[in-house]
Structures are given as C-alpha cells and as structure tokens.
Design a protein around this motif. Sequence first.
Motif, PDB file in Angstrom:
ATOM      1  N   ALA A 151       0.844  -1.202   0.000  1.00 45.29           N
ATOM      2  CA  ALA A 151       0.000   0.000   0.000  1.00 45.29           C
ATOM      3  C   ALA A 151       0.882   1.256   0.000  1.00 45.29           C
ATOM      4  CB  ALA A 151      -0.931  -0.002   1.209  1.00 45.29           C
ATOM      5  N   ALA A 155       0.517   4.040  -2.715  1.00 40.64           N
ATOM      6  CA  ALA A 155       0.075   5.366  -2.238  1.00 40.64           C
ATOM      7  C   ALA A 155       0.868   6.478  -2.920  1.00 40.64           C
ATOM      8  CB  ALA A 155       0.230   5.455  -0.714  1.00 40.64           C
ATOM      9  N   GLN A 157      -3.658  13.355  -3.658  1.00 41.87           N
ATOM     10  CA  GLN A 157      -4.762  13.739  -2.780  1.00 41.87           C
ATOM     11  C   GLN A 157      -5.933  14.275  -3.611  1.00 41.87           C
ATOM     12  OE1 GLN A 157      -4.763  13.159   0.583  1.00 41.87           O
ATOM     13  NE2 GLN A 157      -6.932  13.671   0.385  1.00 41.87           N
ATOM     14  N   PHE A 161      -5.703   7.565   2.847  1.00 42.14           N
ATOM     15  CA  PHE A 161      -4.726   6.524   2.515  1.00 42.14           C
ATOM     16  C   PHE A 161      -5.395   5.240   2.041  1.00 42.14           C
ATOM     17  CE2 PHE A 161      -1.922   2.974   3.919  1.00 42.14           C
ATOM     18  CZ  PHE A 161      -0.796   3.277   3.159  1.00 42.14           C
ATOM     19  N   ALA A 208      -5.231   3.310  -1.367  1.00 41.55           N
ATOM     20  CA  ALA A 208      -3.999   2.579  -1.707  1.00 41.55           C
ATOM     21  C   ALA A 208      -4.064   1.146  -1.175  1.00 41.55           C
ATOM     22  CB  ALA A 208      -2.787   3.302  -1.124  1.00 41.55           C
TER      23      ALA A 208
END
Length: 393
Positions: free
Chosen positions: A163, A167, A172, A189, A192
């Motif tokens: 992840a 990510a 964002q 988060f 991800a």
Amino acid sequence: MPEEDDFTVTPYAVEGDIDYDRLLDRFGADALTEGQIAAFPDPVHPLVERSVFYAERDVEPFLDAVSEGSTHSIVTGRGPSGPLHIGHVVPLYFAKHLQDQTGALVYIPFSDDEKSFLKDVSIETISDRSRENLLDLLAIGFDPDRTRIVVDTADADVIYPLAVAFAREITQSTVDATYGDPENVGLSFYPAVQATHLLLPQLVRGRHPTLVPIGIDQDPHVRVCRDVAAKQRYDVDKPGALLSKFLPSLGGPGKMSSSDEAPSILLSDDRETVFEKIRTHAYSGGQSSVEAHRKQGGDPAVDVSYQLLYYFFEGNNERMEQLASEYRNGSLLSGELKDIAAEKIADFLDEHQQRRQQLGPLEDELQQYRLTQLERETARNRAGYPDNSLTQQ
Ligand code: TYM
C-alpha cells in the motif's frame, strides 16, 4: 442546465432512488453486453443472466483466460463493520460459483482498517466482527488450494509495504475528486490499500487477468486501482470489474444496508425471524385488499419479495415467470409471495448456518487460506522491495 442526479453512490454512502444507467455515465463503466453474458461459463449464473451484475470494466481478458484455461483470478472482499446481511454475500457466493466452474484463484481481503476509519465503532468491536464475518466466509466453502484470505491488520507485513508503494501513485486531489473530502487521513490513505487488494493476485502469481465482482458502490476503488496499474511501474494488468445492482432493502428500492430503517436479513437469522421480517417489512407491489388484488393484480417490478427471489434466491427462470404472471393476474396474493420468498431465503440460510456450525476454531480453519511465506515475499518483491529489505523477514 443538466439535470441534477438525486442519488448518491460512493463506497461510503448509498442514498436515494438509484438510476443504474445514469450511474454508468457518472462512473464511466459499460453495460454488460449480450455477447459478454453469453461468454460466461455455461450454465451462466442467474446473477449475470438476469443482469443483476449489469456492468463491467475490461471483463473480456478474464473471460478469454477462462476459455483458454490460463491463469485467472477473482478478488472480492468485505469491510467487517457489522453482521453480514444477505446482500453482502452476493459477490462471495458468485465468486464461489465461478471458482467451482473454472478453477479461478479467489482472493478475499477483509478491510478492518477501512471500517475503523469510517464508523464510530471501537477497534475491539471491529475485531470481534471480523472474526464472526470470517466464520461466515469460511462457511461458503472456497477451495483452500485456490483461495487466499487476507485481513489488513493481521496481514500488515504484506499489505502495508504494498500500500505504501501504491500510495505514492495516488494524489490527494484524485482521492478528493473520487470520494469527496475524506473525514480523516486514514480514509485518504485507504484507496492505496484497496488498490493493493485488487492487484494482490498478480503480485503473488505474476501478470494475469483479474475480475472484481462487487456492488457498484465499490467501483471508485476499482478506478483508482486501474489508474495505478496503468502507470506501468509494476508488471500488472488493470483489474477488470463486474458491477452489480443492490439487493433491495425490505422497505423498497435502494440498497439493503445495516443502517436502513427496515431491518436487513442477516446471515444468522433463523426461519422464524426471516418470516417475521418479510411478512412485516417487505414492501409489497400488491393491492390494499384481497378483492382489489384479485381484480387488478400486483406489480412484481416493485415487490421486494419478488425482487429478492429474482435477484438471488430462485434460480429457476420458469418458476420466476410463473410467479410473475400469477402475481400480475391476481391469483397469487402478496402474503403468499412473501411466504414463498421467506421459505427460499430461510432454506438458503439454514444450509449456510449448518456449514458454519461444522467449522472448527477460526484460527485453525483460516490457516489453510493464508498467504504462504513465499507468496508474501514474492508480492513484496514484485512491488519493488529488494530481497535484502527488512520487510522480507
Ligand atoms: P462492504 O463490506 O461494504 O460490502 C461487501 C460487498 O457487498 C456488496 N454489497 C451489496 N451487494 C448487493 N446488494 C447489497 N444490498 C449490498 N450491500 C453491500 C458491496 O458492494 C461489496 O462488494 N471496501 C469493501 C471491502 C473490500 C473489498 C475489497 C471489496 C475491501 N477490499 C476488494 C471488493 C474487493 C467494503 O467495505 O465492502
């Protein structure tokens, strides 16, 4: 001015009277075509044949792999926020059916982290619910040699590093545009993490077609994951998706959900409870008196008992046509239709509950479905962690 949609469908909220066709425009997914339906292995599951699974993304590479007999996998999961209702298990039972037909690898992630970001429930409660939900999952009877179950917090040694890698690829502003402003950094988060779930079969087994059968509320997660896969930094294909309409709430159209006013039918409900819930709460397409019903008949298209049978619990097409025509011509009463639906659902739950009762302790049963050490290492390597990385313990 374009007409404003008066419904909401995101992984975190489903509200209003959903227009499923308009939702496809909004999400940019495609309706499943007749040709694609016919390409599913024979016999085609009623969920596909009847367009409950009604839309798709890149379903064809998966279907080609099935017909060629090459590696193909399915990912479908659960966020253990509460007891399972009959809507939650639609994709899971479908995955089991495909696995029996084609030998598909099936990966089932449990996003206990997601639910702790989302709901006002303690981590301890989520952990208890995970255990309960896992027993229900095991009762479905997936083939342990071809199935892997991962729990985000319990399998963090593999999920977290992957992840982290993914990510880095998700901005964002993508998260804000896809889900709305997240309530906390956990939810920023989490996409991800779900991207990790959807890519996991390829990270473990190498590049191959994956299909993700899910309720359409989960499609935003698929889109984000497909963007990550498209960046080509990892040797993976974009996962395909098969998107379903929602099993309706007892109160009428809309999604059966634990937060409904009308109760949902739980996997743990006994016969009496199922009959009571349906008789008391299932929205009826019939007339208000027996006399009027005999004369004017009812409308199966809005009758929740009929819809539950059609969506999942009665696989026989002739039987469904017979029920629809008797309901329309008034010879079948609403109460009778409710009892037919309750009977079928109670039978399904009886069998499920019996299999669940036969299971041994959770840890022992789960063990055979967990990723092996080699599978964990392979996945971390493919996501770029070198052999000497401290993650390779
Ligand atoms: P969750 O736990 O909210 O729901 C599990 C699955 O059930 C579907 N679903 C329904 N399907 C038909 N009718 C309904 N009334 C209904 N209600 C819920 C959901 O669409 C979903 O497919 N984030 C996920 C869990 C997850 C996951 C995954 C799912 C984690 N990783 C990877 C698929 C693939 C969630 O919270 O689902």
